[in-house]
Motif scaffolding. Structure first.
Motif, mmCIF file in Angstrom:
data_model
loop_
_atom_site.group_PDB
_atom_site.id
_atom_site.type_symbol
_atom_site.label_atom_id
_atom_site.label_comp_id
_atom_site.label_asym_id
_atom_site.label_seq_id
_atom_site.Cartn_x
_atom_site.Cartn_y
_atom_site.Cartn_z
ATOM 1 N N VAL A 237 0.855 -1.183 0.000
ATOM 2 C CA VAL A 237 0.000 0.000 0.000
ATOM 3 C C VAL A 237 0.891 1.232 0.000
ATOM 4 O O VAL A 237 1.810 1.352 0.817
ATOM 5 N N ASN B 196 -0.534 4.789 -1.355
ATOM 6 C CA ASN B 196 -1.342 6.002 -1.214
ATOM 7 C C ASN B 196 -0.489 7.257 -1.397
ATOM 8 O O ASN B 196 -0.504 8.161 -0.566
ATOM 9 N N TYR C 102 -2.443 3.897 -5.355
ATOM 10 C CA TYR C 102 -2.940 3.204 -4.166
ATOM 11 C C TYR C 102 -1.984 2.129 -3.690
ATOM 12 O O TYR C 102 -1.658 2.044 -2.519
ATOM 13 N N ASP C 103 -1.576 1.271 -4.630
ATOM 14 C CA ASP C 103 -0.677 0.198 -4.236
ATOM 15 C C ASP C 103 0.178 -0.224 -5.417
ATOM 16 O O ASP C 103 -0.064 0.162 -6.555
ATOM 17 N N GLU D 128 -10.495 4.012 -11.341
ATOM 18 C CA GLU D 128 -9.269 3.267 -11.055
ATOM 19 C C GLU D 128 -8.763 2.560 -12.298
ATOM 20 O O GLU D 128 -9.534 2.165 -13.164
#
Length: 99
Positions: free
Chosen positions: A11, A13, A31-32, A74
């Protein structure tokens, strides 16, 4: 639920930007990340081409990406390894420690 990932994800972020063409880029959130992929979010995901360049702000990395899935805001993409990482790993494998 079955996890089909090839490598574990970290992760992040963190902020980044996606180059749309040689003149435009869009801010995004990474995000990851895994060894071979990333998941990014941005409001205008639909205008991002299937192949794009992702710049990670925190690490100053630049990754060439290919979209493999999209969902609303996404994008999941496979990545290349940055050239510097690839050559460093190659030197380590060959037993060369200095540049």
């Amino acid at each position: 639920m079955l996890d089909r990932r090839n490598a574990p994800r970290t992760v992040l972020n963190e902020t980044g930007s996606i180059s749309i063409d040689e003149h435009r880029s869009l801010p995004c959130i990474v995000y990851d990340r895994s060894l071979g992929g990333v998941r990014v979010a941005l409001p205008e995901a639909e205008i991002v081409p299937d192949r794009f360049v992702l710049s990670l702000d925190a690490s100053n990395e630049i990754l060439v990406c290919r979209s493999v899935w999209r969902k609303a805001e996404e994008i999941g993409a496979v990545t290349n390894e940055p050239e510097a990482d690839r050559s460093a790993r190659s030197r380590i494998r060959r037993g060369i420690t200095s540049v």
